[in-house]
Every structure is written in C-alpha cells, then in structure tokens.
Design an enzyme around this catalytic site. Sequence first.
Site, mmCIF file in Angstrom:
data_model
loop_
_atom_site.group_PDB
_atom_site.id
_atom_site.type_symbol
_atom_site.label_atom_id
_atom_site.label_comp_id
_atom_site.label_asym_id
_atom_site.label_seq_id
_atom_site.Cartn_x
_atom_site.Cartn_y
_atom_site.Cartn_z
ATOM 1 N N SER A 153 17.361 -7.257 2.657
ATOM 2 C CA SER A 153 17.959 -5.956 2.959
ATOM 3 C C SER A 153 19.473 -6.077 2.896
ATOM 4 O O SER A 153 20.026 -7.144 3.188
ATOM 5 C CB SER A 153 17.557 -5.496 4.361
ATOM 6 O OG SER A 153 18.319 -4.366 4.774
ATOM 7 N N THR A 193 0.797 -1.226 0.000
ATOM 8 C CA THR A 193 0.000 0.000 0.000
ATOM 9 C C THR A 193 0.831 1.278 0.000
ATOM 10 O O THR A 193 0.278 2.362 -0.075
ATOM 11 C CB THR A 193 -0.948 0.023 1.214
ATOM 12 O OG1 THR A 193 -0.174 -0.036 2.422
ATOM 13 C CG2 THR A 193 -1.920 -1.148 1.170
ATOM 14 N N TYR A 195 17.004 -6.690 13.115
ATOM 15 C CA TYR A 195 16.519 -6.573 11.743
ATOM 16 C C TYR A 195 17.386 -7.358 10.772
ATOM 17 O O TYR A 195 16.881 -8.083 9.901
ATOM 18 C CB TYR A 195 16.480 -5.099 11.347
ATOM 19 C CG TYR A 195 15.993 -4.835 9.950
ATOM 20 C CD1 TYR A 195 14.669 -5.058 9.593
ATOM 21 C CD2 TYR A 195 16.860 -4.349 8.968
ATOM 22 C CE1 TYR A 195 14.219 -4.806 8.303
ATOM 23 C CE2 TYR A 195 16.422 -4.084 7.686
ATOM 24 C CZ TYR A 195 15.097 -4.320 7.355
ATOM 25 O OH TYR A 195 14.654 -4.073 6.071
#
Length: 253
Positions: A137, A15, A150
């Site tokens: 990433s 989105t 992360y």
Amino acid sequence: MTKYAGKKAVISGGTHGMGLAVAQALVAAGAEVIVTGRDEANLAAARDLLGAGAHAVRCDVTDLAEIEALGGVVEERLGGVDFLFVNAGYAKLEPFELVTEAVYDRIFAVNTKGAYFTVQRLAPLLREGGAVVLTTSIAHHSGTAGMSAYAGAKAAVRSFSQVLAAELLPRGIRVNTVSPGFIKTPTMGVEASAEERAVFEKIGDEITPMKRHGSVEEISRAVLFLAFEATFTTGTEITVDGGLTEVLSLPAQ
C-alpha cells in the site's frame, strides 16, 4: 484469447475488488485459477462470474489450519502453480490513540501473518520460473494520519517480499509487490460506513495528482506485468497511485 493458456494461479483475497479483476483477466486469457475469500456470498458470486476456469475456495488467512488446507486443495486441483497473488487485506482507519489490541491484532493477522504463511505454504507448489506478487500500500511510503497499524503491517509485507525474493531466487521464482493508491473497489480497501467511504474517496481524488481514483483493471495490468512480463525483475515494488507518492501537484497559477 489464450495468452495464459496452461497457466495456473492462486489469488488470496480474490473474490472481489483487485483480486477478482486479476482473476477475471487470467481466466479470460485461458488460465486456471483458484481464488480465496471468507465471505460465502462473495465466493458464490465469484464462482458464477468466473465460470469453469476458476475454483472459489473459502480460506481465512488468519487461521494457519485453513492455509494448510488451502495448500491441499491447490495440490489436488492445480498441482504446480505458475503465479501466486497474495492480496487478502484488511484496514481500519483510526487515530493511533483509539486503536485497540483487537483491531491491531486483526490488521497484522490478515495483512502480515496471513501473507507470510500463505507464501510459506504455497511456495513449494510454485513451478521453477514462477512468480509471487504481494499487495502492499502507499500507506507505508509516508506518514498518514489514521493508518499507523495498517502502514506498519504493509511495511512488513514489503520487507518480507525482498527477503523472499532472495530465498526463492535459486528456484527462479520472482517475488515483487504492487502498491495501490486510491482504487475504486466496493470497500475502497477500508472498514467504514458508506458515508465514510465516500468522504475517503473524495479526499483521494483531491490529493492524487491525476485527480481521480484508479480502477481495478489498472491494478490488474500491473500485477500481471509483474507476474508474467517482468522476467528480469524481482524484489521490487510497482506503485499504482496516480502519482501520489512521487509527483508534487501544485495548483495552476
């Protein structure tokens, strides 16, 4: 333009930012797309922007019941799927000694658990010869202060993709990953204040050999290459980072 006419795709985390850019490119070229997100305002904005060629569906990827429900929506609205882009992500940058259990759990729930079970639920709906792309990433390529949880979560996603590539190969389904560097999105990919994001972006521009951040359109082109053009490629990762992980940029003498 009808390059992707008849194609059907699902984009988790679609989105805003990179996911939305991929959705826009697909819809503009004739595909039918389902995008997912959690924020109702972003869902409404995506519906308005993408128009009749897309469906915006609420799905919290940390909740397996919602992933299961998403599978039902995909079956009902699309039937078979040609492409799945697993892009939903969450990052909070903190020194490891400050990371709480709650933050750690959320990082892994969104980036790792969510990715894994989204593919598990939607893989049966992928057509033979289809493709999966997951977002990793550059954080998992090297040790970067403040990114311990992360980086670990995205390293797991990279490992998942290689095993899933092997397991889905008998159905002709390719599984690859795209590894972004510093990309200009509304959040810059991190939970932070506007001031913190500005500093983060400035650092990125300074350390990236190409001396700029990337655009969501540049990520989109890499994702769609893996999805539809790279027909002899599976289990690999494309890094889109302006040379950050591979090029040593020295100041001019």
